[in-house]
Design an enzyme around this catalytic site. Structure first.
Site, short mmCIF file in Angstrom:
data_model
loop_
_atom_site.label_atom_id
_atom_site.label_comp_id
_atom_site.label_asym_id
_atom_site.label_seq_id
_atom_site.Cartn_x
_atom_site.Cartn_y
_atom_site.Cartn_z
N CYS A 182 10.13 -6.37 9.97
CA CYS A 182 11.22 -5.96 9.09
C CYS A 182 12.39 -5.35 9.86
CB CYS A 182 10.70 -4.96 8.07
SG CYS A 182 9.79 -3.62 8.85
N ASP A 193 -6.22 -13.65 10.09
CA ASP A 193 -5.53 -13.55 8.80
C ASP A 193 -4.02 -13.80 8.93
OD1 ASP A 193 -6.13 -13.30 6.16
OD2 ASP A 193 -6.12 -11.13 6.09
N ASN A 203 2.94 -9.00 7.04
CA ASN A 203 3.17 -9.06 8.49
C ASN A 203 2.35 -8.04 9.29
OD1 ASN A 203 4.70 -7.04 7.36
ND2 ASN A 203 6.43 -7.32 8.74
N GLU A 260 8.20 6.61 5.61
CA GLU A 260 6.78 6.61 5.96
C GLU A 260 6.64 7.28 7.32
OE1 GLU A 260 5.52 2.42 5.24
OE2 GLU A 260 4.71 3.25 3.38
N GLY A 284 1.48 -4.22 -0.43
CA GLY A 284 1.82 -4.48 0.96
C GLY A 284 2.35 -5.88 1.24
N LEU A 306 9.68 6.40 -15.06
CA LEU A 306 10.25 7.25 -14.01
C LEU A 306 9.22 7.67 -12.96
CD1 LEU A 306 12.77 9.48 -15.98
CD2 LEU A 306 13.27 7.60 -14.44
N GLU A 312 9.83 0.33 1.29
CA GLU A 312 10.09 -0.07 2.68
C GLU A 312 10.45 -1.54 2.64
OE1 GLU A 312 10.23 1.72 5.29
OE2 GLU A 312 9.33 3.57 4.58
N SER A 326 -0.86 -8.29 0.41
CA SER A 326 -0.31 -9.62 0.15
C SER A 326 -1.47 -10.62 0.08
CB SER A 326 0.63 -10.02 1.29
OG SER A 326 0.88 -11.41 1.22
N GLU A 327 -1.35 -11.58 -0.82
CA GLU A 327 -2.46 -12.55 -0.96
C GLU A 327 -2.57 -13.43 0.29
OE1 GLU A 327 0.43 -13.28 -2.20
OE2 GLU A 327 0.70 -15.39 -1.70
N THR A 337 11.98 -7.94 -4.13
CA THR A 337 10.79 -7.36 -4.76
C THR A 337 11.00 -5.86 -4.98
OG1 THR A 337 9.42 -9.02 -3.69
CG2 THR A 337 8.28 -7.12 -4.58
#
Ligand code: NDP
Length: 490
Positions: free
Chosen positions: A288, A98, A157, A464, A154, A248, A254, A182-183, A236
């Site tokens: 990231c 993937d 990566n 996280e 998400g 709210l 992240e 993510s697509e 994003t």
């Protein structure tokens, strides 16, 4: 031709209320193996009805899940962790297909960090408690309650890792979740959903819907979603926070970075080079927290560059399924073109291409980019300011500690930072000044589940992993208990 039939593929596009769901009538998209361009699977985008079904399932299930004893919630998460561990090989292969990341990475990092999150949060689920507050004659206590339905989105990566870094703490705390991968990398989140069901998770507690950014946008602004968590770019993140602000909703973001890695003159040079290489070339640089601005002390710069070049030129690029391969392709045509553009931009800006920049003889049509480093980079260049998200290291030099700290902190992102030095006092002094959510002294890019992970400035909000994640998936209720009479003067 790659034989994808050997992989344990998900059987439909979405996973809702404990079952695979297909939407054959909606827009189709393909999951592509970046190494060869072959189609692994064809999936469909969730339409509004499908998204509503997923959110409704999550809402109904959450009420029951929150009442399930925490020790039982934890047991289910830990059981899912065990299943992922047992199927590490198959899940790693699917993740490699993937994402294009080499199997020597996915076998040790991707499903591994997913099951470690499930194990960790499964382990602490039963310890999530409020506190008792003595008020003399009366008392109060706090209840740490779930927030409700979490809408999570998400990046591509670390797909299985991101799904579990979000699901594990959310579910441990008694929330439910609708997750949109993510697509570009839609497959392993579905396997996580399937495995959670197998482990005993009640239907509807964890759901997966597919789609592009528009589905993510619908999810995060859905009126029945109470909490939003995104892993993605800064741009994003801003859009998601804006959408969440309408009602709210609490947000965990992240986001990206352009992190500094500072190498002082007394550093162990081989270790510093290892840190810089891992922090720029691992996962083809699509990480990231990468330390892409490598500040090397002027006195060791030449030695650093020549040894780095030697080691980078020994790296093996190629078939991601070959255990010898160090680096695979980038994830997509768009990402590859973006990275190659930045390499041209760096050259135009006057930086020196120390090595790399090519396609490793794989051809322009391939998605391979060699490990690349620029020297003579200055702080104002775009390659030193913008996130490239590819295997492109920018080497800058410095002379003074205060100077390098100021330059390291000059950007409006602050995800991570690293320092290599043998001077223990300097190491701690410098990290105390660095504006970053995670710092490493004498290593780079380690993210164990026990340690909080997240950014400062525009790199994000919230944390996280670790006990800190519990704060972001629960809300506190204060309960005051009167033990005497009501004191009323009228
Ligand atoms: P994007 O921000 O482009 O996308 C992230 C996710 O958000 C995708 O699923 C995307 O869908 C979706 N999305 C896009 N627009 C919206 C919207 N308006 N509302 C809701 N969801 C939306 O990031 P990438 O996938 O390209 O990932 C790379 C970025 O992620 C880098 O900046 C990287 O630094 C960051 N990242 C941060 C990490 C961290 O922990 N701090 C870890 C990993 C990556 P679609 O794919 O269809 O566009």
């Amino acid at each position: 031709m790659t034989d994808f039939t050997q992989t344990t593929q998900p059987t439909a596009s979405h996973y809702i209320n404990g079952k695979y769901v297909e939407t054959a009538h909606t827009e189709a998209f393909e999951s592509i193996y970046p190494a060869t361009g072959e189609v692994i699977a064809t999936l469909h985008v969730a339409d509004q009805t499908t998204l509503d079904q997923a959110v409704a399932a999550a809402k109904a299930a959450q009420k029951v899940w929150a009442k399930t004893p925490a020790v039982e919630r934890g047991r289910i998460l830990r059981r899912a962790a065990d299943i992922i561990r047992e199927r590490n090989q198959a899940l790693s292969e699917l993740e490699t297909y993937d994402t294009g990341k080499p199997i020597q990475e996915t076998l040790y990092v991707d499903p591994t960090s997913a099951y470690e999150a499930l194990e960790y949060f499964g382990g602490i689920a039963a310890s999530i408690t409020g506190e008792h507050i003595d008020l003399g004659d009366s008392f109060a206590y706090t209840r740490r309650e779930p927030i409700g339905v979490c809408g999570a989105v998400g990046a591509w990566n670390y797909p299985i890792q991101i799904a579990c870094w979000k699901a594990a703490p959310a579910l441990a705390c008694g929330n439910s979740m609708v997750f949109k991968p993510s697509e570009l990398t839609p497959l392993t989140a579905l396997k996580v959903a399937e495995i959670l069901t197998e482990a005993g998770l009640p239907d509807g507690v964890f759901n997966v819907v597919q789609g592009f950014g528009a589905v993510g946008a619908e999810l995060v602004s859905h009126p029945q979603v109470d909490k939003v968590s995104l892993t993605g770019s800064v741009a994003t993140g801003k859009r998601v926070m804006q959408a969440a602000s309408e009602s709210l909703k609490a947000v965990t973001l992240e986001l990206g970075g352009k992190s500094p890695l500072i190498i002082f003159e007394d550093a162990d040079i081989e270790n510093a080079i290892s840190g810089a290489m891992l922090g720029n070339y691992y996962s083809s640089g699509q990480v990231c927290s990468n330390g892409t601005r490598v500040f090397v002390h002027k006195s060791i710069k030449q030695a650093f560059i020549s040894r780095l070049k030697e080691r980078a030129e020994n790296m093996i690029l190629g078939d991601p399924m070959d255990m010898e391969t160090h680096m695979g392709p980038l994830v997509s045509r768009t990402q590859c073109d973006k990275v190659r553009d930045y390499i041209r931009i760096g050259q135009r800006e006057g930086a020196t291409l120390a090595f790399g920049g090519g396609d490793y003889g794989k051809g322009e049509q391939s998605l391979y980019v060699e490990p690349t480093a620029f020297t003579d980079v200055t702080d104002d260049m775009r390659i030193a300011r913008e996130e490239i998200f590819g295997p492109v290291m920018c080497i800058l030099d410095f002379e003074e500690e205060a100077e390098v700290i100021a330059r390291a902190n000059a950007l409006d992102v602050g995800l991570s930072a690293g320092v290599f030095t043998k001077d223990i006092q300097r190491g701690h002094r410098v990290v105390a000044e660095l504006q970053a959510g995670t710092c490493w002294i004498n290593n780079y890019n380690l993210a164990p589940v026990e340690v909080p992970f997240g950014g400062v400035k525009q790199s994000g909000i919230g944390r996280e992993n670790s006990k800190a994640a519990i704060e972001h998936y629960t809300q506190l209720k204060s309960v005051y208990v009167e033990m005497g009479d009501v004191d009323c003067g009228y």
